[in-house]
Scaffold this motif. Sequence first.
Motif, PDB file in Angstrom:
ATOM      1  N   ALA A  74     -13.848   5.991   7.377  1.00 32.48           N
ATOM      2  CA  ALA A  74     -12.613   5.691   6.646  1.00 32.48           C
ATOM      3  C   ALA A  74     -11.548   5.129   7.579  1.00 32.48           C
ATOM      4  O   ALA A  74     -10.807   4.202   7.209  1.00 32.48           O
ATOM      5  N   LEU A  75     -11.485   5.661   8.783  1.00 32.22           N
ATOM      6  CA  LEU A  75     -10.515   5.182   9.770  1.00 32.22           C
ATOM      7  C   LEU A  75     -10.800   3.737  10.153  1.00 32.22           C
ATOM      8  O   LEU A  75      -9.888   2.897  10.189  1.00 32.22           O
ATOM      9  N   ARG A  76     -12.050   3.423  10.414  1.00 35.06           N
ATOM     10  CA  ARG A  76     -12.416   2.045  10.786  1.00 35.06           C
ATOM     11  C   ARG A  76     -12.150   1.085   9.624  1.00 35.06           C
ATOM     12  O   ARG A  76     -11.631  -0.022   9.832  1.00 35.06           O
ATOM     13  N   GLU A  77     -12.507   1.481   8.414  1.00 30.81           N
ATOM     14  CA  GLU A  77     -12.316   0.595   7.263  1.00 30.81           C
ATOM     15  C   GLU A  77     -10.828   0.364   6.989  1.00 30.81           C
ATOM     16  O   GLU A  77     -10.425  -0.742   6.613  1.00 30.81           O
ATOM     17  N   THR A  78     -10.014   1.411   7.172  1.00 28.59           N
ATOM     18  CA  THR A  78      -8.571   1.255   6.967  1.00 28.59           C
ATOM     19  C   THR A  78      -7.987   0.280   7.990  1.00 28.59           C
ATOM     20  O   THR A  78      -7.185  -0.601   7.647  1.00 28.59           O
ATOM     21  N   THR A  79      -8.389   0.428   9.254  1.00 26.69           N
ATOM     22  CA  THR A  79      -7.893  -0.456  10.310  1.00 26.69           C
ATOM     23  C   THR A  79      -8.295  -1.907  10.040  1.00 26.69           C
ATOM     24  O   THR A  79      -7.478  -2.837  10.158  1.00 26.69           O
ATOM     25  N   THR A  80      -9.556  -2.105   9.654  1.00 29.44           N
ATOM     26  CA  THR A  80     -10.030  -3.452   9.325  1.00 29.44           C
ATOM     27  C   THR A  80      -9.231  -4.027   8.161  1.00 29.44           C
ATOM     28  O   THR A  80      -8.826  -5.211   8.175  1.00 29.44           O
ATOM     29  N   LEU A  81      -8.989  -3.213   7.169  1.00 25.44           N
ATOM     30  CA  LEU A  81      -8.257  -3.667   5.991  1.00 25.44           C
ATOM     31  C   LEU A  81      -6.822  -4.060   6.333  1.00 25.44           C
ATOM     32  O   LEU A  81      -6.300  -5.062   5.821  1.00 25.44           O
ATOM     33  N   LEU A  82      -6.165  -3.306   7.200  1.00 23.98           N
ATOM     34  CA  LEU A  82      -4.800  -3.649   7.597  1.00 23.98           C
ATOM     35  C   LEU A  82      -4.759  -5.015   8.274  1.00 23.98           C
ATOM     36  O   LEU A  82      -3.838  -5.818   8.033  1.00 23.98           O
ATOM     37  N   HIS A  83      -5.758  -5.311   9.107  1.00 24.42           N
ATOM     38  CA  HIS A  83      -5.815  -6.631   9.741  1.00 24.42           C
ATOM     39  C   HIS A  83      -6.036  -7.722   8.692  1.00 24.42           C
ATOM     40  O   HIS A  83      -5.428  -8.805   8.776  1.00 24.42           O
ATOM     41  N   GLN A  84      -6.879  -7.447   7.691  1.00 28.63           N
ATOM     42  CA  GLN A  84      -7.131  -8.436   6.646  1.00 28.63           C
ATOM     43  C   GLN A  84      -5.879  -8.692   5.808  1.00 28.63           C
ATOM     44  O   GLN A  84      -5.589  -9.832   5.435  1.00 28.63           O
ATOM     45  N   GLY A  92      -1.300 -12.704  -0.511  1.00 29.07           N
ATOM     46  CA  GLY A  92      -2.408 -11.827  -0.850  1.00 29.07           C
ATOM     47  C   GLY A  92      -3.720 -12.573  -0.934  1.00 29.07           C
ATOM     48  O   GLY A  92      -3.847 -13.753  -0.613  1.00 29.07           O
ATOM     49  N   ASP A  93      -4.726 -11.860  -1.400  1.00 28.83           N
ATOM     50  CA  ASP A  93      -6.076 -12.397  -1.521  1.00 28.83           C
ATOM     51  C   ASP A  93      -6.723 -11.639  -2.670  1.00 28.83           C
ATOM     52  O   ASP A  93      -6.638 -10.420  -2.737  1.00 28.83           O
ATOM     53  N   GLY A  94      -7.366 -12.355  -3.552  1.00 29.48           N
ATOM     54  CA  GLY A  94      -7.951 -11.719  -4.724  1.00 29.48           C
ATOM     55  C   GLY A  94      -8.940 -10.619  -4.416  1.00 29.48           C
ATOM     56  O   GLY A  94      -9.178  -9.733  -5.243  1.00 29.48           O
ATOM     57  N   ASP A  95      -9.534 -10.651  -3.220  1.00 22.87           N
ATOM     58  CA  ASP A  95     -10.530  -9.638  -2.858  1.00 22.87           C
ATOM     59  C   ASP A  95      -9.906  -8.413  -2.191  1.00 22.87           C
ATOM     60  O   ASP A  95     -10.585  -7.411  -1.981  1.00 22.87           O
ATOM     61  N   LEU A  96      -8.646  -8.509  -1.824  1.00 20.08           N
ATOM     62  CA  LEU A  96      -7.997  -7.393  -1.150  1.00 20.08           C
ATOM     63  C   LEU A  96      -7.456  -6.395  -2.166  1.00 20.08           C
ATOM     64  O   LEU A  96      -6.982  -6.785  -3.239  1.00 20.08           O
ATOM     65  N   PRO A  97      -7.504  -5.106  -1.846  1.00 24.23           N
ATOM     66  CA  PRO A  97      -7.058  -4.096  -2.809  1.00 24.23           C
ATOM     67  C   PRO A  97      -5.537  -4.040  -2.921  1.00 24.23           C
ATOM     68  O   PRO A  97      -4.810  -4.339  -1.978  1.00 24.23           O
ATOM     69  N   VAL A 124      -0.214   2.002  -2.271  1.00 20.92           N
ATOM     70  CA  VAL A 124      -0.117   0.758  -3.034  1.00 20.92           C
ATOM     71  C   VAL A 124       0.251  -0.369  -2.081  1.00 20.92           C
ATOM     72  O   VAL A 124       1.089  -0.185  -1.189  1.00 20.92           O
ATOM     73  N   ILE A 125      -0.396  -1.519  -2.234  1.00 20.70           N
ATOM     74  CA  ILE A 125      -0.063  -2.698  -1.434  1.00 20.70           C
ATOM     75  C   ILE A 125       0.519  -3.749  -2.374  1.00 20.70           C
ATOM     76  O   ILE A 125      -0.158  -4.204  -3.308  1.00 20.70           O
ATOM     77  N   ARG A 126       1.775  -4.098  -2.138  1.00 14.31           N
ATOM     78  CA  ARG A 126       2.441  -5.127  -2.944  1.00 14.31           C
ATOM     79  C   ARG A 126       2.378  -6.457  -2.204  1.00 14.31           C
ATOM     80  O   ARG A 126       2.798  -6.556  -1.047  1.00 14.31           O
ATOM     81  N   TYR A 127       1.872  -7.479  -2.893  1.00  9.83           N
ATOM     82  CA  TYR A 127       1.754  -8.804  -2.294  1.00  9.83           C
ATOM     83  C   TYR A 127       2.817  -9.761  -2.831  1.00  9.83           C
ATOM     84  O   TYR A 127       2.775 -10.960  -2.539  1.00  9.83           O
ATOM     85  N   ASP A 128       3.746  -9.216  -3.631  1.00  7.99           N
ATOM     86  CA  ASP A 128       4.773 -10.073  -4.218  1.00  7.99           C
ATOM     87  C   ASP A 128       6.079 -10.018  -3.429  1.00  7.99           C
ATOM     88  O   ASP A 128       7.148 -10.333  -3.948  1.00  7.99           O
ATOM     89  N   GLN A 129       6.006  -9.622  -2.170  1.00 12.15           N
ATOM     90  CA  GLN A 129       7.168  -9.582  -1.292  1.00 12.15           C
ATOM     91  C   GLN A 129       7.002 -10.648  -0.201  1.00 12.15           C
ATOM     92  O   GLN A 129       5.954 -11.298  -0.112  1.00 12.15           O
ATOM     93  N   ARG A 130       8.024 -10.810   0.625  1.00 15.36           N
ATOM     94  CA  ARG A 130       7.918 -11.783   1.725  1.00 15.36           C
ATOM     95  C   ARG A 130       6.760 -11.444   2.643  1.00 15.36           C
ATOM     96  O   ARG A 130       6.023 -12.322   3.101  1.00 15.36           O
ATOM     97  N   LEU A 131       6.596 -10.150   2.919  1.00 21.33           N
ATOM     98  CA  LEU A 131       5.455  -9.642   3.671  1.00 21.33           C
ATOM     99  C   LEU A 131       4.671  -8.693   2.776  1.00 21.33           C
ATOM    100  O   LEU A 131       5.252  -8.055   1.885  1.00 21.33           O
ATOM    101  N   PRO A 132       3.364  -8.570   2.965  1.00 21.70           N
ATOM    102  CA  PRO A 132       2.642  -7.522   2.254  1.00 21.70           C
ATOM    103  C   PRO A 132       3.322  -6.179   2.542  1.00 21.70           C
ATOM    104  O   PRO A 132       3.651  -5.875   3.696  1.00 21.70           O
ATOM    105  N   THR A 133       3.546  -5.386   1.519  1.00 23.28           N
ATOM    106  CA  THR A 133       4.331  -4.165   1.672  1.00 23.28           C
ATOM    107  C   THR A 133       3.518  -2.945   1.251  1.00 23.28           C
ATOM    108  O   THR A 133       2.958  -2.918   0.144  1.00 23.28           O
TER     109      THR A 133
END
Length: 325
Positions: A74-84, A92-97, A124-133
């Motif tokens: 879970a730690l590795r997947e979370t870190t990878t996801l943050l980079h993505q 955003g990206d349609g494949d990202l959660p 929750v990850i919001r992609y409707d901001q200047r930066l992913p939030t």
Amino acid sequence: MAEVARVEGVPPTMGQSPFAIMRGNQFERALFRDDAQRMREALVDAGVLPVGPAPFRDLRIRKSGGPLRKLDVALRETTTLLHQIAEAGGSGDGDLPALLASATISIPGGIMLPEAVLVLDVLVIRYDQRLPTLVVGEVKTFPDRGGHTDGGQLATARAQAGVYVHGLQLTLADLGLADRIAVSTTGFLVFSRPGYNLPSVRAGEDLRYQARRAERGFARLRAAAATMPRVEEGITVGNAIERVLAADCAYDEACVSFCDRAASCHARALERGDPAALGGDVARFLNGIDLHRAVALLSGGVPSNAAEADLVRRVRETRELGGLT
């Protein structure tokens, strides 16, 4: 501390009853069942998630009802996801959660002992901001009674969410992503509806104070960690537990709510006559006189100093006010 409690023969519970732990697990599993449908609907209704597609990613480990084998995964997947997420940017990206269960982060710098891992109930990850939030959520089975929700339970949930906010800020800085992903200081709490295992989302929770409080707490933990012997100096888990067992401890009634060693420490406090074993009010009333000496004084013993004479006087006055003499 849970490992130390096991050595002492005390089942670790983190201050919670087995019933409360079981109910909490059931509540969370219901929220994330069927691709987190119940959770997503509640978050959209509360305005935490925008209307529209909200891909879900489940990073829970198997014993919590998730698909992953271990916390390390879970730690590795979370870190990878943050980079993505950082690479995708605000578009955003349609494949990202947009919704994560049990995002797992490692706090840098040896802040927490023995592990520096935080598992966030929901993110929750919001992609409707200047930066992913990133928007932190904390799940509790506390009943949400609107304006009459228990103040202590609210404070507990907000404090935990504040820890996660600051933990995310530290993690992003350590990963070099602090200027590419934002962490919102406005989070949300997920409580249960009174009498039902259905979610009630409290949106718009201001977590700035709790995050600053967590920052101060982490600084104190960092200072404490700096004084601890390092593993390369020959310290193993086994003899570290022995050192904890041999160390002095000061029992407090608040220990019951969070420490697995509360029962054994309470027994030792009673044995040595520590007034705190009978509660803070008793400790304040006895004012430094241990229980054994207090019993002797109340049984007719002669005071040997001013503090003991004062205790005998106060007890006599209390009895007179209560009509006991």
